[in-house]
Design an enzyme around this catalytic site. Structure first.
Site, PDB file in Angstrom:
ATOM      1  N   GLN A  12       0.837  -1.217   0.000  1.00  0.00           N
ATOM      2  CA  GLN A  12       0.000   0.000   0.000  1.00  0.00           C
ATOM      3  C   GLN A  12       0.865   1.257   0.000  1.00  0.00           C
ATOM      4  O   GLN A  12       0.630   2.192  -0.763  1.00  0.00           O
ATOM      5  CB  GLN A  12      -0.930   0.007   1.226  1.00  0.00           C
ATOM      6  CG  GLN A  12      -1.933   1.155   1.198  1.00  0.00           C
ATOM      7  CD  GLN A  12      -2.660   1.368   2.518  1.00  0.00           C
ATOM      8  OE1 GLN A  12      -2.314   0.775   3.547  1.00  0.00           O
ATOM      9  NE2 GLN A  12      -3.667   2.213   2.503  1.00  0.00           N
ATOM     10  N   ASP A  34      10.957  -5.955  -3.908  1.00  0.00           N
ATOM     11  CA  ASP A  34       9.954  -6.684  -3.122  1.00  0.00           C
ATOM     12  C   ASP A  34      10.189  -8.172  -3.361  1.00  0.00           C
ATOM     13  O   ASP A  34      10.904  -8.565  -4.277  1.00  0.00           O
ATOM     14  CB  ASP A  34       8.527  -6.303  -3.564  1.00  0.00           C
ATOM     15  CG  ASP A  34       7.483  -6.547  -2.482  1.00  0.00           C
ATOM     16  OD1 ASP A  34       6.993  -5.576  -1.888  1.00  0.00           O
ATOM     17  OD2 ASP A  34       7.157  -7.734  -2.214  1.00  0.00           O
ATOM     18  N   TYR A 141       2.336  -7.905  16.061  1.00  0.00           N
ATOM     19  CA  TYR A 141       2.681  -6.743  15.228  1.00  0.00           C
ATOM     20  C   TYR A 141       3.248  -5.624  16.121  1.00  0.00           C
ATOM     21  O   TYR A 141       4.299  -5.047  15.812  1.00  0.00           O
ATOM     22  CB  TYR A 141       1.408  -6.281  14.513  1.00  0.00           C
ATOM     23  CG  TYR A 141       1.565  -5.066  13.621  1.00  0.00           C
ATOM     24  CD1 TYR A 141       2.249  -5.148  12.423  1.00  0.00           C
ATOM     25  CD2 TYR A 141       0.965  -3.848  13.966  1.00  0.00           C
ATOM     26  CE1 TYR A 141       2.355  -4.043  11.582  1.00  0.00           C
ATOM     27  CE2 TYR A 141       1.066  -2.745  13.131  1.00  0.00           C
ATOM     28  CZ  TYR A 141       1.764  -2.848  11.933  1.00  0.00           C
ATOM     29  OH  TYR A 141       1.869  -1.749  11.108  1.00  0.00           O
TER      30      TYR A 141
HETATM   31  P1  NAD Z   1       1.707  -3.947   2.801  1.00  0.00           P
HETATM   32  O1  NAD Z   1       1.326  -5.213   3.467  1.00  0.00           O
HETATM   33  O2  NAD Z   1       0.745  -3.312   1.861  1.00  0.00           O
HETATM   34  O3  NAD Z   1       3.093  -4.131   2.016  1.00  0.00           O
HETATM   35  C1  NAD Z   1       4.174  -4.817   2.565  1.00  0.00           C
HETATM   36  C2  NAD Z   1       5.057  -5.301   1.439  1.00  0.00           C
HETATM   37  O4  NAD Z   1       6.113  -6.064   2.006  1.00  0.00           O
HETATM   38  C3  NAD Z   1       4.330  -6.200   0.427  1.00  0.00           C
HETATM   39  O5  NAD Z   1       4.508  -5.724  -0.884  1.00  0.00           O
HETATM   40  C4  NAD Z   1       5.002  -7.568   0.607  1.00  0.00           C
HETATM   41  O6  NAD Z   1       5.124  -8.298  -0.604  1.00  0.00           O
HETATM   42  C5  NAD Z   1       6.361  -7.129   1.125  1.00  0.00           C
HETATM   43  N1  NAD Z   1       7.057  -8.221   1.815  1.00  0.00           N
HETATM   44  C6  NAD Z   1       6.572  -9.111   2.696  1.00  0.00           C
HETATM   45  N2  NAD Z   1       7.533  -9.977   3.060  1.00  0.00           N
HETATM   46  C7  NAD Z   1       8.659  -9.588   2.401  1.00  0.00           C
HETATM   47  C8  NAD Z   1       9.995 -10.088   2.357  1.00  0.00           C
HETATM   48  N3  NAD Z   1      10.360 -11.161   3.071  1.00  0.00           N
HETATM   49  N4  NAD Z   1      10.874  -9.447   1.572  1.00  0.00           N
HETATM   50  C9  NAD Z   1      10.523  -8.369   0.840  1.00  0.00           C
HETATM   51  N5  NAD Z   1       9.274  -7.874   0.823  1.00  0.00           N
HETATM   52  C10 NAD Z   1       8.355  -8.481   1.599  1.00  0.00           C
HETATM   53  O7  NAD Z   1       2.119  -2.937   3.960  1.00  0.00           O
HETATM   54  P2  NAD Z   1       2.136  -1.341   3.910  1.00  0.00           P
HETATM   55  O8  NAD Z   1       0.806  -0.879   4.335  1.00  0.00           O
HETATM   56  O9  NAD Z   1       2.706  -0.873   2.664  1.00  0.00           O
HETATM   57  O10 NAD Z   1       3.102  -1.061   5.162  1.00  0.00           O
HETATM   58  C11 NAD Z   1       4.473  -0.785   4.994  1.00  0.00           C
HETATM   59  C12 NAD Z   1       5.060  -0.488   6.373  1.00  0.00           C
HETATM   60  O11 NAD Z   1       4.327   0.585   6.982  1.00  0.00           O
HETATM   61  C13 NAD Z   1       4.988  -1.648   7.359  1.00  0.00           C
HETATM   62  O12 NAD Z   1       6.106  -1.606   8.215  1.00  0.00           O
HETATM   63  C14 NAD Z   1       3.748  -1.334   8.160  1.00  0.00           C
HETATM   64  O13 NAD Z   1       3.789  -1.899   9.435  1.00  0.00           O
HETATM   65  C15 NAD Z   1       3.844   0.175   8.244  1.00  0.00           C
HETATM   66  N6  NAD Z   1       2.570   0.801   8.553  1.00  0.00           N
HETATM   67  C16 NAD Z   1       1.547   0.746   7.655  1.00  0.00           C
HETATM   68  C17 NAD Z   1       0.343   1.331   7.978  1.00  0.00           C
HETATM   69  C18 NAD Z   1      -0.819   1.318   7.029  1.00  0.00           C
HETATM   70  O14 NAD Z   1      -1.929   1.711   7.401  1.00  0.00           O
HETATM   71  N7  NAD Z   1      -0.643   0.875   5.791  1.00  0.00           N
HETATM   72  C19 NAD Z   1       0.186   1.972   9.211  1.00  0.00           C
HETATM   73  C20 NAD Z   1       1.253   1.968  10.108  1.00  0.00           C
HETATM   74  C21 NAD Z   1       2.454   1.402   9.756  1.00  0.00           C
HETATM   75  N1  SER Z   2      -2.725  -0.095   9.351  1.00  0.00           N
HETATM   76  C1  SER Z   2      -1.896  -0.831  10.244  1.00  0.00           C
HETATM   77  C2  SER Z   2      -2.611  -2.044  10.726  1.00  0.00           C
HETATM   78  O1  SER Z   2      -3.795  -1.940  10.958  1.00  0.00           O
HETATM   79  C3  SER Z   2      -1.518   0.012  11.429  1.00  0.00           C
HETATM   80  O2  SER Z   2      -0.197  -0.143  11.695  1.00  0.00           O
HETATM   81  O3  SER Z   2      -2.008  -3.063  10.897  1.00  0.00           O
END
Ligand code: NAD
Ligand code: SER
Length: 315
Positions: A12, A34, A141
């Site tokens: 995302q 990725d 998490y």
């Molecule tokens: P997501 O799940 O959409 O994307 C994560 C990506 O990591 C995916 O493309 C997946 O293929 C990749 N991945 C998984 N295992 C892997 C590996 N072994 N090697 C390489 N790539 C790998 O997550 P996101 O929403 O894009 O979140 C990214 C970061 O931001 C994370 O650390 C998440 O905790 C943090 N975060 C996200 C949100 C949110 O609302 N989206 C909120 C708080 C924190």
């Molecule tokens: N959007 C994230 C989750 O719900 C917050 O870190 O896991």
């Protein structure tokens, strides 16, 4: 000019961060990677690598090959999915972080790794949650996020690695769907509204959480890595937020523009328990003071843009 590697660029955040960083620093200076194949115009504008971030040599080789000086580490398993497979959540979240930090130590890179509202737990003050407070999360998490904050600070104080981070709230966006988090409902609700479907809400009325629109999140990730290090009192990790609402409030915000929209509540126990353990609203004054954090989108402004973008995409 920075030379950037994005790890976990397919999700995302990464799908949009790739475009933002390439617009700022140039296509060839931003390598996206990725575990999954990265396809499409945004990715194909510049270098692409397949990297499993739990394998340190794969990160090290890319850093060496492209002369990288900054790593954006986004690989993780989001909260609700990680609760179904805790060891996967730990192995990806911590494996990826430790590897990025070690490679950064060896090759002199800066590292950005997002933390989350999930780093807090039921004993954290729920309203206006302070920057420095109790962090005893009850999810795997959250355990990875607190560990990540501590490890990142350790690498900064012990080895001088330039680690920086923000605690993101739920992120709302219209390009790539979220990957199994507790806050995903706040994205999915817009898709239902635009498709003319009744939304089945997985959380109870009155479940408040912090949220942010993706353009503000992208700005945060650029601004914190560009911030003057002499102004940073905190590093890993800054509270940031843009809005706080419960399902009823976001439903009514959408209904203002989609009067026929309907929603029913069918709480999912895992997501509800996670959401109940997280804060209602964060105090992000340290980020505002130390590096000028100032979000642009409130709920209404985000709703207008989300509905407009999704209508163009889906209808
Ligand atoms: P997501 O799940 O959409 O994307 C994560 C990506 O990591 C995916 O493309 C997946 O293929 C990749 N991945 C998984 N295992 C892997 C590996 N072994 N090697 C390489 N790539 C790998 O997550 P996101 O929403 O894009 O979140 C990214 C970061 O931001 C994370 O650390 C998440 O905790 C943090 N975060 C996200 C949100 C949110 O609302 N989206 C909120 C708080 C924190
Ligand atoms: N959007 C994230 C989750 O719900 C917050 O870190 O896991």
């Amino acid at each position: 000019m920075k030379r950037i590697l994005i790890v976990g660029a397919g999700g995302q955040i990464g799908s949009e961060l790739t475009r933002t960083l390439r617009d700022i620093y140039g296509n060839d200076n931003v390598v996206c990677s990725d575990l999954r194949p990265l396809k499409g115009e945004i990715y194909e504008r510049g270098p692409i690598e397949r990297i499993d971030s739990t394998q340190i040599m794969q990160i090290a080789e890319a850093v060496k090959k492209y002369n990288i000086d900054t790593i954006y580490n986004l690989a993780a398993i989001l909260s609700a999915t990680a609760e179904l497979n805790p060891m996967l959540g730990w192995n990806v979240g911590i494996g990826s972080l430790v590897n990025c930090l070690e490679v950064a130590r060896l090759f002199g890179c800066a590292v950005f790794t997002p933390s989350s509202i999930g780093s807090f737990g039921p004993t954290t003050p729920r309203d206006n949650t302070p920057q420095d407070t109790i962090q005893r999360p009850t999810t795997i998490y959250g355990v990875t996020k607190v560990t990540g904050e501590l490890l990142s600070d350790y690498y900064y104080t012990r080895f001088g690695v330039d680690t920086r981070s923000v605690r993101f709230p739920g992120l709302i966006s219209n390009l790539t769907l979220p990957g199994g988090g507790t806050t995903d409902y706040a994205v999915e609700i817009y898709y239902s509204a635009v498709k003319g479907e009744k939304f089945v809400c997985p959380l109870k009325k009155g479940t408040f959480m912090d949220m942010m629109y993706m353009p503000d999140a992208l700005k945060a990730m650029v601004d914190i890595m560009e911030a003057d290090p002499t102004k940073l009192i905190h590093r890993n990790s800054f509270n940031v937020t843009a809005m706080s609402f419960d399902p009823e409030i976001i439903f009514n915000a959408i209904k203002k523009y989609v009067p026929t929209f309907e929603m029913v509540y069918e709480p999912e126990p895992i997501k509800q328990a996670i959401a109940d353990s997280w804060p209602n609203s964060l105090d992000d004054s340290c980020a505002r003071k130390e590096w000028g954090w100032n979000p642009v989108y409130d709920l209404d402004k985000m709703t207008v843009d989300m509905l407009d973008c999704l209508k163009k995409k889906l209808l």
